[in-house]
Design an enzyme around this catalytic site. Structure first.
Site, PDB file in Angstrom:
ATOM      1  N   ASN A  96       0.865  -1.172   0.000  1.00  0.00           N
ATOM      2  CA  ASN A  96       0.000   0.000   0.000  1.00  0.00           C
ATOM      3  C   ASN A  96       0.908   1.231   0.000  1.00  0.00           C
ATOM      4  O   ASN A  96       1.478   1.566   1.030  1.00  0.00           O
ATOM      5  CB  ASN A  96      -0.890  -0.035   1.254  1.00  0.00           C
ATOM      6  CG  ASN A  96      -1.718   1.230   1.400  1.00  0.00           C
ATOM      7  OD1 ASN A  96      -1.807   2.038   0.488  1.00  0.00           O
ATOM      8  ND2 ASN A  96      -2.325   1.404   2.576  1.00  0.00           N
ATOM      9  N   LYS A 122       0.097   4.268  -0.333  1.00  0.00           N
ATOM     10  CA  LYS A 122      -0.556   5.467   0.203  1.00  0.00           C
ATOM     11  C   LYS A 122      -0.299   6.644  -0.741  1.00  0.00           C
ATOM     12  O   LYS A 122      -0.378   6.463  -1.950  1.00  0.00           O
ATOM     13  CB  LYS A 122      -0.085   5.715   1.637  1.00  0.00           C
ATOM     14  CG  LYS A 122      -0.237   4.446   2.494  1.00  0.00           C
ATOM     15  CD  LYS A 122       0.002   4.651   3.939  1.00  0.00           C
ATOM     16  CE  LYS A 122      -0.164   3.311   4.666  1.00  0.00           C
ATOM     17  NZ  LYS A 122      -0.050   3.427   6.098  1.00  0.00           N
ATOM     18  N   HIS A 130      -9.554   1.077   4.592  1.00  0.00           N
ATOM     19  CA  HIS A 130      -8.248   1.190   5.244  1.00  0.00           C
ATOM     20  C   HIS A 130      -8.396   2.134   6.435  1.00  0.00           C
ATOM     21  O   HIS A 130      -9.191   3.084   6.399  1.00  0.00           O
ATOM     22  CB  HIS A 130      -7.205   1.726   4.250  1.00  0.00           C
ATOM     23  CG  HIS A 130      -5.837   1.774   4.851  1.00  0.00           C
ATOM     24  ND1 HIS A 130      -5.405   2.835   5.596  1.00  0.00           N
ATOM     25  CD2 HIS A 130      -4.841   0.854   4.863  1.00  0.00           C
ATOM     26  CE1 HIS A 130      -4.172   2.573   6.032  1.00  0.00           C
ATOM     27  NE2 HIS A 130      -3.816   1.374   5.597  1.00  0.00           N
ATOM     28  N   GLU A 163      -6.764   4.572   7.495  1.00  0.00           N
ATOM     29  CA  GLU A 163      -6.630   6.014   7.239  1.00  0.00           C
ATOM     30  C   GLU A 163      -7.898   6.570   6.598  1.00  0.00           C
ATOM     31  O   GLU A 163      -8.277   7.715   6.837  1.00  0.00           O
ATOM     32  CB  GLU A 163      -5.383   6.281   6.379  1.00  0.00           C
ATOM     33  CG  GLU A 163      -4.128   6.151   7.231  1.00  0.00           C
ATOM     34  CD  GLU A 163      -2.940   5.521   6.531  1.00  0.00           C
ATOM     35  OE1 GLU A 163      -2.860   5.571   5.298  1.00  0.00           O
ATOM     36  OE2 GLU A 163      -2.082   4.963   7.244  1.00  0.00           O
ATOM     37  N   GLU A 190      -5.646  -4.994  10.365  1.00  0.00           N
ATOM     38  CA  GLU A 190      -4.611  -3.997  10.606  1.00  0.00           C
ATOM     39  C   GLU A 190      -4.945  -3.237  11.888  1.00  0.00           C
ATOM     40  O   GLU A 190      -5.731  -2.273  11.853  1.00  0.00           O
ATOM     41  CB  GLU A 190      -4.535  -3.008   9.450  1.00  0.00           C
ATOM     42  CG  GLU A 190      -4.119  -3.630   8.138  1.00  0.00           C
ATOM     43  CD  GLU A 190      -3.477  -2.593   7.219  1.00  0.00           C
ATOM     44  OE1 GLU A 190      -2.321  -2.774   6.858  1.00  0.00           O
ATOM     45  OE2 GLU A 190      -4.137  -1.603   6.906  1.00  0.00           O
ATOM     46  N   GLY A 221       2.236   2.242  10.889  1.00  0.00           N
ATOM     47  CA  GLY A 221       3.202   3.335  10.792  1.00  0.00           C
ATOM     48  C   GLY A 221       3.851   3.715  12.110  1.00  0.00           C
ATOM     49  O   GLY A 221       4.470   4.771  12.211  1.00  0.00           O
ATOM     50  N   SER A 245       3.153  -2.022  10.471  1.00  0.00           N
ATOM     51  CA  SER A 245       4.602  -2.022  10.742  1.00  0.00           C
ATOM     52  C   SER A 245       5.296  -3.334  10.369  1.00  0.00           C
ATOM     53  O   SER A 245       6.216  -3.765  11.058  1.00  0.00           O
ATOM     54  CB  SER A 245       4.876  -1.633  12.197  1.00  0.00           C
ATOM     55  OG  SER A 245       4.457  -0.304  12.432  1.00  0.00           O
TER      56      SER A 245
HETATM   57  P1  PGA Z   1       2.682   0.375   7.671  1.00  0.00           P
HETATM   58  O1  PGA Z   1       1.245   0.593   6.996  1.00  0.00           O
HETATM   59  O2  PGA Z   1       3.258  -0.892   7.100  1.00  0.00           O
HETATM   60  O3  PGA Z   1       3.474   1.599   7.274  1.00  0.00           O
HETATM   61  O4  PGA Z   1       2.464   0.270   9.151  1.00  0.00           O
HETATM   62  C1  PGA Z   1       0.406  -0.503   6.772  1.00  0.00           C
HETATM   63  C2  PGA Z   1      -0.884  -0.041   6.156  1.00  0.00           C
HETATM   64  O5  PGA Z   1      -1.352   1.054   6.516  1.00  0.00           O
HETATM   65  O6  PGA Z   1      -1.485  -0.718   5.296  1.00  0.00           O
END
Ligand code: PGA
Length: 250
Positions: free
Chosen positions: A10, A12, A97, A99, A169, A175, A214
């Protein structure tokens, strides 16, 4: 046909068309097709054609969009429909997701409409679920992810024959450098699988359930080896072709 494990990147809001092309040239040269896994990329929508073009000879790679609107068309400035995404080459869509949910206020009801919109045009979707830290600390993880799953898939009805995936997730792991332990993630995946069985019967066994939050080069192999973890959804560590190649080959 999606092979497990599924390794999904992803990106983003990173990698415009030129950076996406350079990334893909480097990745496809470093990672030869493997029949035992599927690699998915979710680039920003304007970079989708560039990623599709570089992966055109690779049946092991799918490219998707990070979000869709539920309407077929209309006055929705800034949005894209499932139809438009599909025509542009998307083979998958990410729905719900964290976010989208927590930065943009997307609700379970909206996620449900997006799953229906994807299924209506036969676009496979990946529904994301996950609890916030305060929900985890209050012991509400199971209730939150169960609700997100039931409501997210609740309107799909007979269209549920469309291919779909789930991603667990935990919001506190995205993140942040914190990951769920393989044992904790496996427990939630087991719960999601049994909820899914209650909804769609034995077909639930075929639905890949990915872990995200992460994931990096150091922890990918351990997470992927855990029971019930059928793949990984990776943000930050998917932005570098070298790191991503290592994760895909974990
Ligand atoms: P990350 O994000 O690996 O940077 O923690 C995962 C995601 O949001 O799909």
């Amino acid at each position: 046909m999606i092979k497990r494990p599924v390794l999904a990147a992803n990106w983003k809001m990173h990698h415009g068309p030129s950076a996406a092309t350079a990334f893909m040239r480097s990745f496809v040269a470093a990672h030869q097709p493997r029949a035992d896994r599927t690699v998915i990329f979710f680039p920003p929508a304007p970079s989708l054609p560039a990623v599709v073009a570089e992966a055109v000879l690779r049946t092991d790679i799918l490219v998707g969009v990070q979000n869709i609107h539920w309407a077929e068309k209309g006055a929705f400035t800034g949005e894209i429909s499932a139809e438009i995404a599909k025509e542009a080459g998307a083979k998958m869509v990410l729905v719900g997701h964290s976010e989208r949910r927590h930065v943009f206020g997307e609700t379970d009801a909206q996620c449900a409409k997006k799953c229906v919109a994807a299924a209506r045009v036969g676009l496979p979707f990946m529904l994301c679920v996950g609890e916030k830290i305060e929900q985890r600390e209050a012991g509400e993880t199971a209730a939150v992810v169960t609700r997100q799953l039931r409501e997210g898939l609740g309107q799909v009805g007979h269209l549920i024959t469309t291919e779909f995936l789930l991603a667990y997730e935990p919001v506190w792991a995205i993140g942040t450098g914190l990951t769920a332990t393989p044992t904790d993630a496996s427990a939630i995946h087991t719960l999601l699988r049994s909820e899914l069985t209650a909804m769609i019967g034995t077909r639930a066994r075929e639905i890949p359930i990915l872990y995200g939050g992460s994931v990096n080069v150091a922890n990918a192999a351990t997470l992927i080896a855990a029971p019930e973890i059928d793949g990984l959804l990776v943000g930050g560590a998917s932005l570098d072709p070298g790191a991503w190649t290592k994760i895909v080959q974990a």
